[in-house]
Scaffold this motif. Structure first.
Motif, short mmCIF file in Angstrom:
data_model
loop_
_atom_site.label_atom_id
_atom_site.label_comp_id
_atom_site.label_asym_id
_atom_site.label_seq_id
_atom_site.Cartn_x
_atom_site.Cartn_y
_atom_site.Cartn_z
N VAL A 88 51.26 4.68 47.83
CA VAL A 88 50.33 4.35 46.75
C VAL A 88 49.96 5.64 46.01
CG1 VAL A 88 48.05 3.40 46.17
CG2 VAL A 88 49.36 2.44 48.09
N CYS A 89 50.22 5.60 44.65
CA CYS A 89 49.83 6.77 43.87
C CYS A 89 48.74 6.41 42.87
CB CYS A 89 51.05 7.41 43.20
SG CYS A 89 51.97 6.28 42.18
N TYR A 90 48.47 5.11 42.69
CA TYR A 90 47.31 4.69 41.91
C TYR A 90 46.84 3.36 42.47
CZ TYR A 90 44.31 2.62 38.45
OH TYR A 90 43.23 2.00 37.86
N ALA A 91 45.52 3.15 42.50
CA ALA A 91 44.97 1.85 42.90
C ALA A 91 43.70 1.63 42.13
CB ALA A 91 44.68 1.82 44.40
N ASN A 92 43.52 0.41 41.58
CA ASN A 92 42.28 0.17 40.84
C ASN A 92 41.15 -0.11 41.83
OD1 ASN A 92 42.72 -2.44 41.60
ND2 ASN A 92 42.41 -3.32 39.55
N PRO A 93 39.89 -0.10 41.37
CA PRO A 93 38.77 -0.28 42.30
C PRO A 93 38.86 -1.60 43.07
CG PRO A 93 38.00 0.54 40.20
CD PRO A 93 39.43 0.25 40.01
N ALA A 94 39.32 -2.69 42.41
CA ALA A 94 39.42 -3.98 43.11
C ALA A 94 40.36 -3.85 44.31
CB ALA A 94 39.93 -5.05 42.15
N TRP A 95 41.45 -3.13 44.13
CA TRP A 95 42.42 -2.90 45.22
C TRP A 95 41.76 -2.14 46.36
CZ3 TRP A 95 47.75 -3.96 45.95
CH2 TRP A 95 48.34 -3.29 47.02
N ASN A 96 41.13 -0.99 46.00
CA ASN A 96 40.50 -0.15 47.02
C ASN A 96 39.40 -0.90 47.78
OD1 ASN A 96 42.09 2.10 46.67
ND2 ASN A 96 40.86 2.86 44.94
N ARG A 97 38.63 -1.71 46.97
CA ARG A 97 37.53 -2.45 47.61
C ARG A 97 38.08 -3.41 48.66
NH1 ARG A 97 35.55 -5.46 43.49
NH2 ARG A 97 35.57 -3.62 42.25
N PHE A 98 39.10 -4.12 48.27
CA PHE A 98 39.66 -5.11 49.19
C PHE A 98 40.24 -4.44 50.43
CE2 PHE A 98 43.18 -7.55 50.90
CZ PHE A 98 42.48 -8.67 51.31
N MET A 99 40.99 -3.32 50.21
CA MET A 99 41.63 -2.64 51.33
C MET A 99 40.59 -2.09 52.30
SD MET A 99 44.78 -3.11 51.07
CE MET A 99 45.75 -3.95 49.82
N ARG A 100 39.48 -1.63 51.74
CA ARG A 100 38.42 -1.08 52.60
C ARG A 100 37.73 -2.23 53.36
NH1 ARG A 100 35.99 1.43 48.83
NH2 ARG A 100 34.31 -0.09 48.60
N GLY B 252 39.58 -3.56 56.14
CA GLY B 252 39.82 -2.60 57.23
C GLY B 252 41.17 -1.94 57.18
N ARG B 253 41.85 -2.04 56.03
CA ARG B 253 43.18 -1.46 55.96
C ARG B 253 43.12 0.05 55.65
NH1 ARG B 253 43.77 -6.63 55.61
NH2 ARG B 253 45.70 -7.53 56.39
N ILE B 254 42.03 0.46 55.03
CA ILE B 254 41.80 1.90 54.82
C ILE B 254 40.37 2.22 55.26
CG2 ILE B 254 43.47 2.28 52.93
CD1 ILE B 254 41.12 1.98 50.96
N SER B 255 40.15 3.47 55.68
CA SER B 255 38.80 3.82 56.13
C SER B 255 38.05 4.63 55.06
CB SER B 255 38.86 4.61 57.44
OG SER B 255 39.78 5.66 57.28
N THR B 256 38.80 5.23 54.12
CA THR B 256 38.14 6.00 53.04
C THR B 256 37.98 5.12 51.82
OG1 THR B 256 40.25 6.73 52.24
CG2 THR B 256 39.13 8.16 53.84
N ASP B 257 37.53 5.70 50.71
CA ASP B 257 37.33 4.91 49.50
C ASP B 257 38.61 4.67 48.74
OD1 ASP B 257 34.76 4.50 49.93
OD2 ASP B 257 34.01 6.03 48.49
N SER B 258 39.65 5.47 49.03
CA SER B 258 40.87 5.38 48.23
C SER B 258 42.08 5.07 49.09
CB SER B 258 41.09 6.70 47.48
OG SER B 258 42.35 6.69 46.90
N SER B 259 43.01 4.30 48.50
CA SER B 259 44.26 3.96 49.19
C SER B 259 45.34 4.96 48.85
CB SER B 259 44.76 2.59 48.76
OG SER B 259 43.74 1.68 48.64
N ILE B 260 45.06 5.84 47.92
CA ILE B 260 46.11 6.76 47.46
C ILE B 260 46.63 7.56 48.65
CG2 ILE B 260 46.56 8.81 45.99
CD1 ILE B 260 44.68 7.48 43.94
N GLY B 261 47.97 7.57 48.74
CA GLY B 261 48.63 8.28 49.83
C GLY B 261 49.00 7.36 50.98
N SER B 262 48.45 6.14 50.97
CA SER B 262 48.80 5.20 52.05
C SER B 262 50.16 4.59 51.78
CB SER B 262 47.79 4.07 52.12
OG SER B 262 46.50 4.58 52.27
#
Ligand SMILES: Nc1nc2c(ncn2[C@@H]2O[C@H](COP(=O)(O)OP(=O)(O)OP(=O)(O)O)[C@@H](O)[C@H]2O)c(=O)[nH]1
Length: 458
Positions: free
Chosen positions: A26-38, A41-51
């Motif tokens: 992931v090199c870009y994710a909009n807030p809706a994406w990050n919110r859902f992933m967080r 429980g798929r990500i622990s930080t605020d951003s998915s970038i790098g996952s």
């Protein structure tokens, strides 16, 4: 479009959007994406970038199937390495409390000579839930149909069977089955009236055509082995929310063995009834015979005693008059000797008929034996009884027996008595009447004598 506007747009979009580089990171994710992933429980930080995109797809269910992750991984790797421009699939992402369904579309694109992937998730959870409920309801329906002891068929608007259950198949097993379009010509199924079922008379087609409900129509079906089955056939129209018929549900019940048992039972019942009726007739014939003298049809001696004993008891108890008369045919031996026994019999019947005309319904007239008759007259004193006796005597004397163009003159002698206070039995009265009869014979026959008179004469 200015970059700020594009950023603002992607931020405002409710759909989850991410951009992956060519190795699926992931090199870009909009807030809706990050919110859902967080939140999931798929990500622990605020951003998915790098996952790695693949690691964000844990517990993925592809296209509603319980496809395991390795299957999806393989599909993903093929797309990543291949040249397909678009990859579409439905996926389910499980969170702690629920499952979210997405319709995913991944588009390959190039930017500044580098390859990227645009991932777009559309939330289809609501639609999926409805679909799932539908599937569950269908599975439940199947289970119910499987165990139902009655046959169930579901037909569409064209009359095609879309569903059937094992009980239904068992009912129709061996039946001479035909295609719906041949119903009209088919003579192998008929109503209990014996009428073959025509295509448009079939309960299912009436349900589909007219929305008609038919309950428990009895039909007979012919099987290839020559046997017949009796089926209860019901049909109900299936309606949509606007009340338009969309098909029919048909329910069949095999009642062949029940019907057979009923038939046997009713046959046995009517046999028992007719045997009972016959027995009653025989019994009443026997009873009548036991009471009746065969030749004259009068009461026999036994019946005379049975009936007169009651009259005797009544006379004694209420001190009412009761008379008895004994009638004997005069010189009857001569009748037999001259004309034969058969004519003698006819003479007895002739006299019995004359006597019958003179007695009341309450009197008891009987053949006492041989050529002797006896009459008990309740509520009748000896004077009145003498009057009756005289009428009979005169009638016999003046009405000859006409037989074979011969006229045979007959006469009778009669002894009469009435009940006395001193009598100790009915027999005592009869003996007294017999004495009077004897006296009448001695006095020259063709006479009626009262016992009381004859006693005086003696
Ligand atoms: N044909 C016919 N004769 C019968 C029947 N029962 C009795 N008799 C006959 O009736 C006759 C009676 O004869 P008797 O008792 O001698 O008396 P009788 O000839 O009538 O003469 P009296 O009584 O003295 O007038 C006998 O010959 C019997 O056989 C019967 O059922 N049918």
């Amino acid at each position: 479009m200015p970059l700020e506007l594009a950023e603002a747009l992607l931020t405002a979009l409710p759909s989850q959007i991410a951009v992956l580089d060519e190795s699926g990171i992931v090199c870009y994710a909009n807030p809706a994406w990050n919110r859902f992933m967080r939140e999931s429980g798929r990500i622990s930080t605020d951003s998915s970038i790098g996952s790695r995109y693949l690691s964000l797809c844990a517990d993925v269910l592809l296209n509603g199937d319980q496809q395991e992750k390795p299957g999806f991984e393989q599909q993903w790797q093929t797309f990543l390495a291949g040249s397909d421009l678009v990859l579409r699939f439905d996926l389910a992402c499980r969170t702690a409390s629920t499952t979210h369904w997405f319709s995913a579309q991944i588009n390959r694109f190039q930017y500044q000579e580098k390859r990227y992937f645009l991932v777009l998730y559309e939330n289809i959870s609501e639609r999926k839930q409805t679909e799932l409920q539908h599937i569950l309801a269908e599975r439940l329906l199947h289970k119910v149909l499987e165990v139902l002891p009655v046959g169930v068929w579901i037909m569409d608007q064209q009359g095609q069977i879309v569903e059937g259950n094992p009980a239904g198949i068992a009912i129709w097993a061996g039946a001479r089955f035909v295609k719906p379009e041949q119903f009209g010509e088919y003579k192998g199924w008929w109503l209990d009236t014996g009428k073959p079922i025509q295509a448009d008379e079939w309960a299912a087609s009436r349900a589909i055509r007219n929305g008609e409900v038919s309950i428990d129509e009895e039909i007979r079906i012919q099987c290839f082995d020559g046997s017949e089955k009796i089926i209860l056939n019901s049909a109900l129209p299936l309606l949509d929310s606007k009340g338009v018929v969309t098909g029919a549900i048909i329910v069949n019940q095999d009642i062949t063995s029940r019907k057979l048992a009923e038939q046997h039972l009713s046959q046995a019942k009517s046999e028992i009834e007719s045997a009972h009726h016959e027995l009653q007739q025989v019994l009443s014939r026997e009873q009548k015979m036991a009471r009746t003298d065969e030749l004259t049809g009068l009461c026999n001696r036994r019946q005379f005693f049975a009936l007169t004993q009651q009259l005797y008891e009544v006379a004694r108890r209420y001190q009412t008059p009761l008379s008895v008369m004994l009638i004997d045919v005069d010189r009857f031996k001569q009748v037999n000797d001259l004309h034969g026994h058969l004519v003698g019999d006819k003479a007895l019947v002739h006299i019995a008929d004359i006597a019958r005309k003179q007695v009341r319904a309450s009197d008891v007239l009987a053949r006492y034996g041989g050529e002797e008759f006896i009459i008990a007259l309740p509520n009748t004193d000896s004077e009145k009884a003498l009057h009756v006796a005289e009428q009979i005597r005169v009638d016999v004397a003046t009405t000859p027996l006409v037989f074979d163009q011969q006229s045979i003159r007959l006469s009778i002698s009669v002894g009469i008595t009435e009940w006395h206070q001193s009598d100790s039995s009915l027999m005592q009265m009869i003996t007294r009447a017999d004495g009077a009869l004897y006296a009448a014979k001695r006095a020259g026959r063709n006479k009626c004598l009262l016992a009381e008179q004859s006693a005086d004469e003696n």
